[in-house]
Design a protein around this motif. Structure first.
Motif, PDB file in Angstrom:
ATOM      1  N   ASP A 178      -1.703  79.419 -22.171  1.00 23.64           N
ATOM      2  CA  ASP A 178      -2.215  79.165 -20.825  1.00 23.64           C
ATOM      3  C   ASP A 178      -2.281  77.686 -20.491  1.00 23.64           C
ATOM      4  OD1 ASP A 178      -4.208  78.449 -22.545  1.00 23.64           O
ATOM      5  OD2 ASP A 178      -5.826  79.490 -21.501  1.00 23.64           O
ATOM      6  N   ARG A 179      -1.574  76.854 -21.232  1.00 24.25           N
ATOM      7  CA  ARG A 179      -1.552  75.422 -20.937  1.00 24.25           C
ATOM      8  C   ARG A 179      -0.113  74.921 -20.897  1.00 24.25           C
ATOM      9  NH1 ARG A 179      -6.491  73.061 -21.092  1.00 24.25           N
ATOM     10  NH2 ARG A 179      -5.558  70.988 -21.136  1.00 24.25           N
TER      11      ARG A 179
ATOM     12  N   ARG B 205       2.346  71.100 -19.949  1.00 23.58           N
ATOM     13  CA  ARG B 205       2.390  69.671 -19.613  1.00 23.58           C
ATOM     14  C   ARG B 205       3.758  69.379 -19.014  1.00 23.58           C
ATOM     15  NH1 ARG B 205       3.167  65.031 -22.931  1.00 23.58           N
ATOM     16  NH2 ARG B 205       3.413  66.455 -24.704  1.00 23.58           N
TER      17      ARG B 205
ATOM     18  N   THR C 293      -0.981  67.807 -16.473  1.00 21.69           N
ATOM     19  CA  THR C 293      -1.435  68.857 -17.390  1.00 21.69           C
ATOM     20  C   THR C 293      -2.037  69.978 -16.568  1.00 21.69           C
ATOM     21  OG1 THR C 293      -1.909  67.218 -19.114  1.00 21.69           O
ATOM     22  CG2 THR C 293      -2.919  69.396 -19.366  1.00 21.69           C
TER      23      THR C 293
ATOM     24  N   ARG D  56      -3.495  74.275 -16.388  1.00 23.80           N
ATOM     25  CA  ARG D  56      -4.093  75.400 -17.108  1.00 23.80           C
ATOM     26  C   ARG D  56      -3.983  76.648 -16.248  1.00 23.80           C
ATOM     27  NH1 ARG D  56      -9.214  73.474 -18.151  1.00 23.80           N
ATOM     28  NH2 ARG D  56      -9.958  74.318 -16.175  1.00 23.80           N
TER      29      ARG D  56
ATOM     30  N   GLU E  29      -5.337  79.895 -14.756  1.00 23.26           N
ATOM     31  CA  GLU E  29      -6.611  80.538 -14.460  1.00 23.26           C
ATOM     32  C   GLU E  29      -6.397  81.590 -13.384  1.00 23.26           C
ATOM     33  OE1 GLU E  29      -9.481  77.660 -13.280  1.00 23.26           O
ATOM     34  OE2 GLU E  29      -9.593  76.691 -15.262  1.00 23.26           O
TER      35      GLU E  29
ATOM     36  N   TRP F 104      -1.653  78.540 -11.814  1.00 22.44           N
ATOM     37  CA  TRP F 104      -1.652  77.281 -12.546  1.00 22.44           C
ATOM     38  C   TRP F 104      -2.440  76.238 -11.760  1.00 22.44           C
ATOM     39  CZ3 TRP F 104      -0.223  76.901 -17.428  1.00 22.44           C
ATOM     40  CH2 TRP F 104       0.662  77.839 -17.950  1.00 22.44           C
TER      41      TRP F 104
ATOM     42  N   VAL G 157      -5.207  70.055 -14.166  1.00 16.69           N
ATOM     43  CA  VAL G 157      -6.470  69.590 -14.748  1.00 16.69           C
ATOM     44  C   VAL G 157      -6.417  68.115 -15.141  1.00 16.69           C
ATOM     45  CG1 VAL G 157      -7.141  71.883 -15.550  1.00 16.69           C
ATOM     46  CG2 VAL G 157      -5.786  70.397 -17.066  1.00 16.69           C
TER      47      VAL G 157
END
Length: 234
Positions: free
Chosen positions: A189-190, A192, A218, A220, A222, A226, A229
């Motif tokens: 779920d991350r 870059r 970057t 995340r 949720e 996307w 953050v």
């Protein structure tokens, strides 16, 4: 001044001496007692032979020791070489496993659909939050609240508070578009990304100017969206 620009801110041995031919003989033998003397032939001659044999044993001990020492050194060197070779193979194997595991987790190298999705969402989000008109800064801020989170949201709000009045007074219009978006890493779920932007700004009725910008972003995931953050200007 645009918000993106503000974001920049070796041993030796002795050989035995020569033996005395008369060593071990009693005075009678040394004065020339004849060979017919049974005592000298049976007893003394035997002592003389024993001395010669002892000297032969001593002279033959040193070469044998040297051979054994050389064999020991060769065996130790071979063992050391084997240990180093095995250690090097183990290190290379471990590095290969580590690299393979990292590559397997990085879906940016394997999952084309997920990579395109995150790249598209980020490009669209950046265009919305970094585009505004003199009378439409509120729309940019609303977009920021929906796509920014964490440190990125705080960064954006702090910067916008600094320039909001100037944007209105100087009638600044800014249009931003992502010309290239590269997903560096995508793991669960991350993600870059490296994003190249073109920003066209105009103040009042002045001629419009275009500038390039680069951001490391970057994000995340949720609620299946996307969210940005962190933002770093390059």
């Amino acid at each position: 001044m645009t918000l993106v620009r503000l974001l920049r801110g070796g041993r030796a041995q002795d050989s035995p001496g020569d033996a005395d031919p008369g060593a071990g003989l009693e005075p009678d033998q040394a004065s020339g007692t004849g060979p017919g003397d049974g005592r000298s032939g049976d007893g003394r001659s035997g002592d003389g032979h024993s001395g010669a044999e002892g000297l032969a044993d001593e002279s033959s001990a040193d070469p044998a020791d040297g051979v054994r020492a050389r064999r020991t050194r060769r065996a130790a060197l071979a063992a050391l070489t084997a240990v180093l070779a095995l250690g090097g193979c183990g290190f290379l194997y471990g590095a290969h496993r580590l690299t393979s595991a990292e590559s397997a987790r990085n879906r940016a190298l394997t999952d084309t659909e997920a990579t395109h999705r995150v790249a598209g969402e980020v490009a669209n989000a950046l265009a919305r939050v970094f585009s505004y008109t003199p009378d439409g800064t509120a729309a940019a801020e609303r977009s920021a609240r929906s796509v920014l989170d964490g440190r990125a949201a705080r960064q954006y709000q702090d910067l916008f508070d600094q320039v909001r009045d100037d944007l209105t007074e100087q009638r600044v219009t800014l249009s931003t578009r992502a010309v290239r978006t590269g997903v560096i890493e995508l793991d669960g779920d991350r993600a870059r990304l490296l994003v190249f932007l073109d920003q066209t700004s105009r103040r009042g009725k002045d001629e419009a100017t275009t500038a390039a910008a680069q951001l490391t972003v970057t994000v995340r995931l949720e609620n299946d969206r996307w969210r940005i953050v962190d933002l770093k200007a390059r």
